[in-house]
Structures are given as structure tokens and as C-alpha cells.
Design an enzyme around this catalytic site. Structure first.
Site, PDB file in Angstrom:
ATOM      1  N   SER A  27      -0.770   2.516   3.603  1.00 57.73           N
ATOM      2  CA  SER A  27      -2.190   2.198   3.475  1.00 57.73           C
ATOM      3  C   SER A  27      -2.925   2.161   4.813  1.00 57.73           C
ATOM      4  O   SER A  27      -4.137   2.367   4.867  1.00 57.73           O
ATOM      5  CB  SER A  27      -2.366   0.851   2.762  1.00 57.73           C
ATOM      6  OG  SER A  27      -1.675  -0.178   3.454  1.00 57.73           O
ATOM      7  N   GLY A  64       0.827   1.427  -0.077  1.00 56.78           N
ATOM      8  CA  GLY A  64       1.962   0.725  -0.661  1.00 56.78           C
ATOM      9  C   GLY A  64       3.299   1.397  -0.447  1.00 56.78           C
ATOM     10  O   GLY A  64       4.324   0.872  -0.890  1.00 56.78           O
ATOM     11  N   ASN A  93       5.610  -1.930   4.754  1.00 55.49           N
ATOM     12  CA  ASN A  93       5.834  -2.496   3.415  1.00 55.49           C
ATOM     13  C   ASN A  93       7.285  -2.902   3.199  1.00 55.49           C
ATOM     14  O   ASN A  93       7.564  -3.819   2.425  1.00 55.49           O
ATOM     15  CB  ASN A  93       5.385  -1.499   2.345  1.00 55.49           C
ATOM     16  CG  ASN A  93       3.872  -1.351   2.318  1.00 55.49           C
ATOM     17  OD1 ASN A  93       3.150  -2.328   2.199  1.00 55.49           O
ATOM     18  ND2 ASN A  93       3.388  -0.125   2.466  1.00 55.49           N
ATOM     19  N   ASP A 174      -9.249  -8.632   3.011  1.00 53.75           N
ATOM     20  CA  ASP A 174      -7.870  -9.114   2.863  1.00 53.75           C
ATOM     21  C   ASP A 174      -7.249  -9.529   4.190  1.00 53.75           C
ATOM     22  O   ASP A 174      -6.156 -10.111   4.220  1.00 53.75           O
ATOM     23  CB  ASP A 174      -6.994  -8.072   2.169  1.00 53.75           C
ATOM     24  CG  ASP A 174      -6.873  -6.760   2.959  1.00 53.75           C
ATOM     25  OD1 ASP A 174      -7.322  -6.698   4.123  1.00 53.75           O
ATOM     26  OD2 ASP A 174      -6.339  -5.789   2.395  1.00 53.75           O
ATOM     27  N   HIS A 177      -6.018  -4.925   6.315  1.00 46.93           N
ATOM     28  CA  HIS A 177      -6.295  -3.494   6.425  1.00 46.93           C
ATOM     29  C   HIS A 177      -7.573  -3.221   7.218  1.00 46.93           C
ATOM     30  O   HIS A 177      -8.546  -3.971   7.103  1.00 46.93           O
ATOM     31  CB  HIS A 177      -6.427  -2.856   5.040  1.00 46.93           C
ATOM     32  CG  HIS A 177      -5.150  -2.886   4.250  1.00 46.93           C
ATOM     33  ND1 HIS A 177      -4.838  -3.919   3.386  1.00 46.93           N
ATOM     34  CD2 HIS A 177      -4.113  -2.017   4.208  1.00 46.93           C
ATOM     35  CE1 HIS A 177      -3.656  -3.676   2.839  1.00 46.93           C
ATOM     36  NE2 HIS A 177      -3.190  -2.531   3.320  1.00 46.93           N
TER      37      HIS A 177
END
Length: 201
Positions: A27, A64, A93, A174, A177
Site C-alpha cells: 500500500s 495489503g 505487512n 489512519d 499511509h
């Protein structure tokens, strides 16, 4: 042969020799929650086109993605895009899910082998984890990247989120990112590294 046809053939010949960089990440490179043209690979590719450089970027990043998922789709991606260079930005991840560093290393190792067998040159991006994952785990995880870069004698790019993750103005809500300004910041960091690297070879 008509003048127009000559020009078209010349353009085709030019495009066929463009050096292609495949961005193979998660991402952080896919432009999470942003239009594709706002991702740092698209921004950098636009800059290269504006400068008439014989370089182009194909972004095959998937939000992801783990190293296991990246390994599973790598062969098909290489066959589809036949890149000259592949920038591997994977592993975050894995770490966030607490996967064994030995598994992450094994997957990255196999990816680098396959990239080289395909005839492309690999570039590896350092990945770092939040401090709450513990010194032992972080140490095992983060040493994977310089060790593999040394083993395969490939460039290792510093973690490009280092100066962004601590600045809320460059992040989405969030807090993880990069937003559009953060994507521009990444472009500004990586452009001076990647441009001479790809044009020098």
C-alpha cells in the site's frame, strides 16, 4: 516510405528501448485510498516523461501485500511487463502481522533469485517497524534487507517513510499511509536516487 510512417517507426523504436522500472510493493507504493495518478510511482513517471527521459514506471503494487503474496504473483508479473529493473518494497505487512522474519527473508530471497533469472536488475527498499514490536523482533526483521542487498550486490534504498511517518500533515487519517503530499515527498526522495541509477546503466 512516407515521412509520417518514418516518424511512427522511429517513435516505436524509441519506446521499445525505454528502460522499464517495475515497482513491486504494498500500500505504501500502491497509493492507498488515493487516485492512481497521485501515487509516488505515477508522480515520478510523470516527471520522467516531462523531462523526456527514456525511462518508464509500471506500478504492480498491491495494498495489503505480504512477501508470500508477492512471491506467488511474481513470475506472472515479470512475464507480463518484462521489466529491466524491479524495485521490491515488501515486508511491512509481514512485520505488522508478526510473521517469522525467517519466512520474510526466505520469500524475499526467492523473489530476488527469480528477478535475476528473468534478466532484470533488482533494487531493495529497507522496511522498518514501529518500536512496539520489540527490539529482538525488529532486529531480526530489519537486518534482512541490508544482508540480502549485500548477498545479491544490489542497491538498498533507505526506508522512504522515515521522514513522513512522524508528520501528520503527510499522512492519511489512519496515521500510517502517506496522503497526496506524502506521496509527493516520497517522489522527491526517490527521484534523485532512482533517476541516476537507471540512466547510468
Amino acid at each position: 516510405m512516407s515521412r509520417i510512417l518514418c516518424v511512427l517507426l522511429a517513435l516505436l523504436a524509441f519506446d521499445s528501448h525505454a528502460t522499464t522500472l517495475l515497482i513491486y510493493g504494498d500500500s505504501l507504493s500502491a497509493g492507498y485510498q488515493l487516485p492512481a495518478e497521485k501515487s509516488w510511482p505515477s508522480l515520478l513517471n510523470h516527471d520522467w516523461q516531462a523531462q523526456s527521459l527514456d525511462l518508464q514506471i509500471v506500478n504492480a503494487s498491491v495494498s495489503g501485500e505480504t512477501t508470500q503474496g508477492g512471491l506467488a504473483r511474481l513470475d506472472k508479473t515479470l512475464q507480463t511487463h518484462t521489466p529491466d529493473w524491479v524495485l521490491v518494497e515488501l515486508g511491512a505487512n509481514d512485520g505488522l502481522r508478526g510473521l517469522p522474519p525467517t519466512l520474510t527473508r526466505q520469500n524475499l530471497d526467492q523473489m530476488l533469485q527469480r528477478i535475476q533469472r528473468h534478466g532484470a536488475r533488482a533494487i531493495l527498499t529497507q522496511i522498518r517497524l514501529p518500536p512496539n514490536y520489540g527490539a529482538r523482533y525488529i532486529g531480526q526483521f530489519e537486518t534482512i534487507y541490508p544482508e540480502l542487498a549485500k548477498q545479491y550486490q544490489i542497491p538498498l534504498i533507505p526506508f522512504f517513510m522515515e521522514a513522513i511517518i512522524t508528520d501528520p500533515a503527510l499522512l492519511l487519517g489512519d496515521g500510517l499511509h502517506p496522503n497526496s503530499q506524502g506521496q509527493e515527498k516520497i517522489r522527491d526522495q526517490l527521484g534523485p536516487i532512482l533517476t541516476p541509477l537507471l540512466t547510468r546503466h
